[in-house]
Design an enzyme around this catalytic site. Structure first.
Site, PDB file in Angstrom:
ATOM      1  N   GLU A 190     -39.982   1.263  55.513  1.00  0.00           N
ATOM      2  CA  GLU A 190     -39.466   1.326  56.289  1.00  0.00           C
ATOM      3  C   GLU A 190     -39.573   1.920  57.797  1.00  0.00           C
ATOM      4  OE1 GLU A 190     -36.219   4.643  55.748  1.00  0.00           O
ATOM      5  OE2 GLU A 190     -36.253   4.822  54.134  1.00  0.00           O
ATOM      6  N   LYS A 209     -30.691   3.705  64.490  1.00  0.00           N
ATOM      7  CA  LYS A 209     -30.915   3.351  63.002  1.00  0.00           C
ATOM      8  C   LYS A 209     -30.100   2.201  62.363  1.00  0.00           C
ATOM      9  CE  LYS A 209     -29.723   6.643  58.829  1.00  0.00           C
ATOM     10  NZ  LYS A 209     -28.457   7.293  58.107  1.00  0.00           N
ATOM     11  N   VAL A 250     -33.231   1.332  54.504  1.00  0.00           N
ATOM     12  CA  VAL A 250     -33.540   1.196  52.982  1.00  0.00           C
ATOM     13  C   VAL A 250     -33.095  -0.596  53.022  1.00  0.00           C
ATOM     14  CG1 VAL A 250     -33.450   1.190  50.634  1.00  0.00           C
ATOM     15  CG2 VAL A 250     -34.546   2.989  51.815  1.00  0.00           C
ATOM     16  N   ASP A 259     -18.712   8.366  51.293  1.00  0.00           N
ATOM     17  CA  ASP A 259     -19.902   8.258  51.633  1.00  0.00           C
ATOM     18  C   ASP A 259     -21.058   8.087  51.292  1.00  0.00           C
ATOM     19  OD1 ASP A 259     -21.574   8.304  53.534  1.00  0.00           O
ATOM     20  OD2 ASP A 259     -21.286  10.399  53.911  1.00  0.00           O
ATOM     21  N   SER A 296     -23.576   5.400  50.744  1.00  0.00           N
ATOM     22  CA  SER A 296     -25.232   5.344  51.299  1.00  0.00           C
ATOM     23  C   SER A 296     -24.994   3.509  50.718  1.00  0.00           C
ATOM     24  CB  SER A 296     -26.962   5.095  51.127  1.00  0.00           C
ATOM     25  OG  SER A 296     -27.510   4.855  52.081  1.00  0.00           O
ATOM     26  N   ASP A 341     -27.347   1.513  50.966  1.00  0.00           N
ATOM     27  CA  ASP A 341     -29.150   1.447  50.731  1.00  0.00           C
ATOM     28  C   ASP A 341     -28.816   1.159  48.839  1.00  0.00           C
ATOM     29  OD1 ASP A 341     -30.360   2.326  52.746  1.00  0.00           O
ATOM     30  OD2 ASP A 341     -30.921   4.277  51.340  1.00  0.00           O
ATOM     31  N   LYS A 399     -33.532  12.689  47.099  1.00  0.00           N
ATOM     32  CA  LYS A 399     -32.848  14.220  47.645  1.00  0.00           C
ATOM     33  C   LYS A 399     -31.054  14.560  47.104  1.00  0.00           C
ATOM     34  CE  LYS A 399     -34.979  15.111  51.359  1.00  0.00           C
ATOM     35  NZ  LYS A 399     -35.126  13.376  52.214  1.00  0.00           N
TER      36      LYS A 399
HETATM   37  N1  PSU Z   1     -33.660   9.881  52.620  1.00  0.00           N
HETATM   38  C1  PSU Z   1     -35.115  10.359  52.960  1.00  0.00           C
HETATM   39  N2  PSU Z   1     -35.473  10.372  53.969  1.00  0.00           N
HETATM   40  C2  PSU Z   1     -34.698   9.849  54.747  1.00  0.00           C
HETATM   41  C3  PSU Z   1     -33.708   8.680  54.162  1.00  0.00           C
HETATM   42  C4  PSU Z   1     -32.953   8.915  53.344  1.00  0.00           C
HETATM   43  O1  PSU Z   1     -35.382  11.135  52.452  1.00  0.00           O
HETATM   44  O2  PSU Z   1     -35.721   8.638  55.894  1.00  0.00           O
HETATM   45  C5  PSU Z   1     -33.472   7.277  55.548  1.00  0.00           C
HETATM   46  C6  PSU Z   1     -33.846   5.783  54.665  1.00  0.00           C
HETATM   47  O3  PSU Z   1     -33.949   4.980  55.751  1.00  0.00           O
HETATM   48  C7  PSU Z   1     -32.439   5.976  54.296  1.00  0.00           C
HETATM   49  C8  PSU Z   1     -31.067   6.414  54.934  1.00  0.00           C
HETATM   50  O4  PSU Z   1     -32.015   4.213  53.626  1.00  0.00           O
HETATM   51  O5  PSU Z   1     -32.325   7.491  55.476  1.00  0.00           O
HETATM   52  C9  PSU Z   1     -29.967   5.918  54.065  1.00  0.00           C
HETATM   53  O6  PSU Z   1     -28.818   7.219  55.032  1.00  0.00           O
HETATM   54  P1  PSU Z   1     -27.589   7.099  55.058  1.00  0.00           P
HETATM   55  O7  PSU Z   1     -27.612   8.299  54.536  1.00  0.00           O
HETATM   56  O8  PSU Z   1     -26.843   7.206  56.127  1.00  0.00           O
HETATM   57  O9  PSU Z   1     -27.295   5.703  53.941  1.00  0.00           O
HETATM   58 MN    MN Z   2     -23.222   6.806  54.759  1.00  0.00          MN
END
Ligand code: PSU
Ligand code: MN
Length: 335
Positions: free
Chosen positions: A54, A116, A136, A168, A170, A172, A189
């Site tokens: 990614e 992003k 992701v 909220d 993700s 993903d 995390k």
């Molecule tokens: N978690 C990490 N490092 C990252 C991300 C998540 O430890 O770089 C990034 C990845 O690209 C993941 C995205 O797909 O953040 C998820 O963002 P969101 O929570 O806005 O869906």
């Molecule tokens: Mn989000």
């Protein structure tokens, strides 16, 4: 020549059903929606191991120039372990699968000026000829489109703390529920709600496997307190799992969680106190939506004096080595 390569491809990757042919001259101008680098295109045509990577981790996950160094090192590790790296990004509105060094440099120096790009952002960035660093979810989408079954990253997104109120969650996780790509990561995390993330993945029908452990890892630390139901101990185990998922046409992704190597793990209490402070700051500053994850990652890194960045880099490299071995084992299995 091209047709024989394509017929071999359709034979080898017959269950992956790529929706785009692997022609190195395909791009937005010729009406084909993505541009595949010649190296990646050739590897896919021959059924060789390819690993998708990614790019949000480059643009938003790490500061320049560590992001560029890490991106190059990760690609080198994939190669050393016998696979071809395919970093994914949208450049000038064209989704690119496999970047040149110049393209990697461009993306790394754009940093957060690149957008992003999660699944919901893809069409807009392409339509406006923008530059997007794929998360992701978007990387899985493109990997699946061109027939790459293995994808390596650091950590995936998940259910945010208090996600039961904010919703909220993700994208993903929903992508894992609908796209048959195996994602190799160091877990989730603890800025997120790990038990709810696992619940949500179960609802989405996603197989979550832990590598050489029965416990789901928490990115910076080896343990999260949450157990997984599927354990894998070798790259071959992972390849068998991915192969079964493809042959059954389950259509869902697989999450393979690899714990950070012991010697690089960060202190759990140090990370947790930094996370608590970063979460409070995010609430006070009303940082929400897709800005929340990059904000929390950057603040935790600052608050831990860079210790979390060092751990982050180490675990991504470890995942790259294991992911490449999985990809090689899968290519052998499907020969
Ligand atoms: N978690 C990490 N490092 C990252 C991300 C998540 O430890 O770089 C990034 C990845 O690209 C993941 C995205 O797909 O953040 C998820 O963002 P969101 O929570 O806005 O869906
Ligand atoms: Mn989000």
């Amino acid at each position: 020549m091209v047709s024989s390569a394509l017929s071999r491809l359709s034979n080898i990757n017959r269950h992956l059903k790529p929706t785009v042919s692997h022609s190195c001259d395909s791009d937005g101008a010729t009406g084909t929606p993505v541009k595949i680098s010649p190296e990646v295109s050739n590897a896919l045509s021959c059924g060789r191991a390819v690993v998708a990577l990614e790019s949000t981790i480059i643009s938003h996950g790490m500061p320049y120039p560590r992001n560029l160094e890490t991106a190059k090192e990760v690609e080198a590790i994939v190669r050393t372990n016998g696979a071809v790296p395919a970093t994914v990004a949208i450049l000038d509105g064209i989704p690119c699968i496999g970047l040149s060094i110049e393209q990697l440099e461009r993306l790394a120096s754009l940093g957060t000026k690149a957008q992003k790009a999660a699944r919901r952002d893809i069409a807009h960035i392409v339509a406006t000829r923008g530059n997007g660093a794929t998360t992701v979810s978007a990387t899985m989408f493109f990997a699946s489109m061109v027939g790459i079954p293995v994808f390596v990253t650091g950590g995936i997104g998940g259910v945010h703390r208090h996600g039961e109120n904010t919703m909220d969650i993700s994208s993903d996780l929903t992508e894992l529920g609908r796209t048959p790509v195996a994602v190799i990561s160091a877990g989730v995390k603890s800025i997120l709600d790990i038990p709810r993330t696992l619940e949500y993945l179960e609802t989405q029908g996603v197989c979550v496997a832990a590598y050489k452990t029965n416990e789901f890892p928490a990115f910076f630390t080896e343990k999260s307190g949450s157990k997984v139901h599927c354990r894998v101990d070798t790259p071959e185990d992972c390849a068998q799992l991915i192969d079964a998922n493809i042959k059954l046409k389950l259509g869902t992704g697989i999450l393979i969680a690899v714990p950070i190597p012991k010697e690089h793990a960060a202190s759990g209490s140090l990370i947790e106190s930094a996370i608590q402070l970063a979460l409070k700051e995010a609430r006070d500053k009303n940082i929400i939506g897709n800005a929340e994850t990059p904000f929390l990652l950057a603040r935790v890194s600052e608050l831990t004096g860079g210790a979390s960045l060092a751990s982050n880099i180490a675990l991504v490299k470890n995942n790259a080595a294991i992911g490449a071995k999985i990809s090689v084992a899968l290519a052998q299995l499907r020969e």
